[in-house]
Design a protein around this motif. Structure first.
Motif, PDB file in Angstrom:
ATOM      1  N   LEU A 113       0.872  -1.301  -0.032  1.00 22.73           N
ATOM      2  CA  LEU A 113      -0.015  -0.121  -0.294  1.00 22.73           C
ATOM      3  C   LEU A 113       0.831   1.121   0.433  1.00 22.73           C
ATOM      4  CD1 LEU A 113      -3.313  -0.817   2.793  1.00 22.73           C
ATOM      5  CD2 LEU A 113      -3.244  -0.194  -0.309  1.00 22.73           C
ATOM      6  N   LEU A 114       1.914   0.815   0.993  1.00 18.07           N
ATOM      7  CA  LEU A 114       2.508   2.181   0.549  1.00 18.07           C
ATOM      8  C   LEU A 114       2.824   2.547  -1.307  1.00 18.07           C
ATOM      9  CD1 LEU A 114       3.772   4.098   2.537  1.00 18.07           C
ATOM     10  CD2 LEU A 114       6.126   2.959   3.151  1.00 18.07           C
ATOM     11  N   THR A 115       3.854   1.697  -1.208  1.00 14.14           N
ATOM     12  CA  THR A 115       3.933   1.984  -3.045  1.00 14.14           C
ATOM     13  C   THR A 115       3.319   2.054  -3.749  1.00 14.14           C
ATOM     14  OG1 THR A 115       6.279  -0.023  -2.055  1.00 14.14           O
ATOM     15  CG2 THR A 115       5.408  -0.015  -4.247  1.00 14.14           C
ATOM     16  N   SER A 116       2.330   1.540  -3.024  1.00 14.84           N
ATOM     17  CA  SER A 116       1.136   2.047  -4.495  1.00 14.84           C
ATOM     18  C   SER A 116       0.705   3.469  -4.090  1.00 14.84           C
ATOM     19  CB  SER A 116      -0.380   1.458  -4.219  1.00 14.84           C
ATOM     20  OG  SER A 116      -1.395   1.840  -4.402  1.00 14.84           O
ATOM     21  N   ILE A 117       1.277   4.032  -2.995  1.00 16.64           N
ATOM     22  CA  ILE A 117       0.433   5.487  -2.783  1.00 16.64           C
ATOM     23  C   ILE A 117       1.835   6.180  -3.206  1.00 16.64           C
ATOM     24  CG2 ILE A 117       0.190   6.846  -0.745  1.00 16.64           C
ATOM     25  CD1 ILE A 117      -0.949   5.310   0.593  1.00 16.64           C
ATOM     26  N   TRP A 118       2.605   5.907  -2.795  1.00 15.12           N
ATOM     27  CA  TRP A 118       3.937   6.942  -4.004  1.00 15.12           C
ATOM     28  C   TRP A 118       4.168   6.579  -5.040  1.00 15.12           C
ATOM     29  CZ3 TRP A 118       8.278   4.417  -6.492  1.00 15.12           C
ATOM     30  CH2 TRP A 118       9.548   5.658  -6.439  1.00 15.12           C
ATOM     31  N   PHE A 119       3.742   6.027  -5.965  1.00 16.92           N
ATOM     32  CA  PHE A 119       3.282   5.724  -7.135  1.00 16.92           C
ATOM     33  C   PHE A 119       1.999   6.153  -7.748  1.00 16.92           C
ATOM     34  CE2 PHE A 119       5.474   0.351  -7.890  1.00 16.92           C
ATOM     35  CZ  PHE A 119       6.911   1.609  -8.060  1.00 16.92           C
ATOM     36  N   SER A 120       0.970   6.590  -7.201  1.00 17.54           N
ATOM     37  CA  SER A 120      -0.108   7.495  -7.243  1.00 17.54           C
ATOM     38  C   SER A 120      -0.027   8.840  -7.600  1.00 17.54           C
ATOM     39  CB  SER A 120      -1.512   6.965  -7.073  1.00 17.54           C
ATOM     40  OG  SER A 120      -0.892   7.302  -5.494  1.00 17.54           O
ATOM     41  N   MET A 121       1.440   8.797  -5.988  1.00 13.33           N
ATOM     42  CA  MET A 121       1.703  10.339  -6.491  1.00 13.33           C
ATOM     43  C   MET A 121       2.533  11.240  -7.505  1.00 13.33           C
ATOM     44  SD  MET A 121       2.020  11.359  -2.110  1.00 13.33           S
ATOM     45  CE  MET A 121       2.809  10.554  -2.069  1.00 13.33           C
ATOM     46  N   HIS A 122       3.740   9.571  -8.013  1.00 14.52           N
ATOM     47  CA  HIS A 122       4.624  10.176  -8.374  1.00 14.52           C
ATOM     48  C   HIS A 122       4.437  10.152  -9.972  1.00 14.52           C
ATOM     49  CE1 HIS A 122       8.292   9.816 -10.778  1.00 14.52           C
ATOM     50  NE2 HIS A 122       8.018   8.717 -11.065  1.00 14.52           N
ATOM     51  N   ALA A 123       2.590   9.028 -10.527  1.00 15.03           N
ATOM     52  CA  ALA A 123       2.117   9.077 -11.836  1.00 15.03           C
ATOM     53  C   ALA A 123       1.347  10.237 -11.435  1.00 15.03           C
ATOM     54  CB  ALA A 123       0.873   8.576 -11.795  1.00 15.03           C
ATOM     55  N   SER A 124       0.910  11.035 -10.811  1.00 24.20           N
ATOM     56  CA  SER A 124       0.048  12.416 -10.985  1.00 24.20           C
ATOM     57  C   SER A 124       1.252  13.269 -11.640  1.00 24.20           C
ATOM     58  CB  SER A 124      -0.515  12.918 -10.061  1.00 24.20           C
ATOM     59  OG  SER A 124      -1.974  11.312  -9.176  1.00 24.20           O
ATOM     60  N   VAL A 125       2.264  13.238 -10.505  1.00 26.37           N
ATOM     61  CA  VAL A 125       3.510  14.943 -11.271  1.00 26.37           C
ATOM     62  C   VAL A 125       3.291  14.327 -12.390  1.00 26.37           C
ATOM     63  CG1 VAL A 125       5.518  14.949 -10.748  1.00 26.37           C
ATOM     64  CG2 VAL A 125       4.231  14.852  -8.764  1.00 26.37           C
ATOM     65  N   VAL A 126       3.576  13.162 -13.260  1.00 25.11           N
ATOM     66  CA  VAL A 126       4.536  12.986 -14.205  1.00 25.11           C
ATOM     67  C   VAL A 126       3.437  12.780 -15.170  1.00 25.11           C
ATOM     68  CG1 VAL A 126       5.149  10.780 -15.947  1.00 25.11           C
ATOM     69  CG2 VAL A 126       5.877  11.027 -13.649  1.00 25.11           C
ATOM     70  N   ALA A 127       2.417  12.890 -15.022  1.00 21.65           N
ATOM     71  CA  ALA A 127       0.760  13.110 -15.342  1.00 21.65           C
ATOM     72  C   ALA A 127       1.297  14.780 -16.475  1.00 21.65           C
ATOM     73  CB  ALA A 127      -0.462  13.046 -15.615  1.00 21.65           C
ATOM     74  N   GLN A 128       1.196  15.959 -14.957  1.00 22.48           N
ATOM     75  CA  GLN A 128       0.910  16.803 -15.523  1.00 22.48           C
ATOM     76  C   GLN A 128       2.116  17.194 -16.017  1.00 22.48           C
ATOM     77  OE1 GLN A 128      -0.620  19.272 -14.410  1.00 22.48           O
ATOM     78  NE2 GLN A 128      -2.715  17.962 -13.468  1.00 22.48           N
ATOM     79  N   SER A 129       3.528  16.645 -15.793  1.00 19.56           N
ATOM     80  CA  SER A 129       4.715  16.876 -16.195  1.00 19.56           C
ATOM     81  C   SER A 129       4.601  17.355 -17.862  1.00 19.56           C
ATOM     82  CB  SER A 129       5.853  16.832 -15.837  1.00 19.56           C
ATOM     83  OG  SER A 129       6.371  17.192 -14.415  1.00 19.56           O
TER      84      SER A 129
END
Length: 168
Positions: A113-129
């Protein structure tokens, strides 16, 4: 001679009006084409924003749900044994193994779950970038060049140079 001059002047003026009318039509067509290109690229930009927004919204949903699950896992891990009375006897090997398996299961869930939270935050930043990168580099709204603007503006000297089109 005077009659020929009058007819030539009348024909010259009539054809000049036609020439200028053609230029107005050509200019309106060129401007319409430029507007269509700008509108087309505007649609491309809107599609990119929609796709990035979809990804960001989906990742935000995952982030909320997985954060709640992580909180439940932490609460269960630290509170599952506190309310119980201490055992009157020493736990058996089977009981210890079950507690160990339960703890491993909770720790694995915590880590995933911690990895999933980190990946979801990272995916949001990457999508915006990537949205920003594509909007700035790939689908910039095209502006007409100076040559296209000059070509769309009529000038009387074009008419006066081309005698063949003056008497069509």
């Amino acid at each position: 001679g005077a009659m020929f001059t009058g007819v030539a002047t009348g024909l010259w003026s009539y054809n000049r009006e036609n020439y200028m009318w053609d230029w107005q039509n050509r200019q309106a067509r060129d401007y319409q084409l430029q507007n269509m290109v700008v509108s087309r690229f505007g649609l491309f930009r809107e599609d990119i924003r929609d796709l990035a927004g979809l990804t960001t919204a989906k990742m935000d949903s995952y982030l909320v749900v997985n954060t709640l699950k992580l909180g439940f896992i932490v609460a269960v891990f630290f509170n599952y044994d506190r309310t119980d009375q201490p055992p009157a006897r020493e736990p058996t090997t089977t009981e210890r193994e079950l507690v160990m398996l339960f703890s491993c299961c909770l720790m694995t869930a915590f880590q995933l779950l911690l990895t999933s939270i980190w990946f979801s935050m990272h995916a949001s930043v990457v999508a915006q970038s990537f949205m920003t990168k594509m909007l700035l580099r790939t689908v910039r709204i095209p502006f007409p060049t100076e040559n296209e603007i000059v070509a769309a503006a009529p000038e009387a000297e074009h008419y006066e140079r081309d005698v063949g089109s003056a008497f069509r």
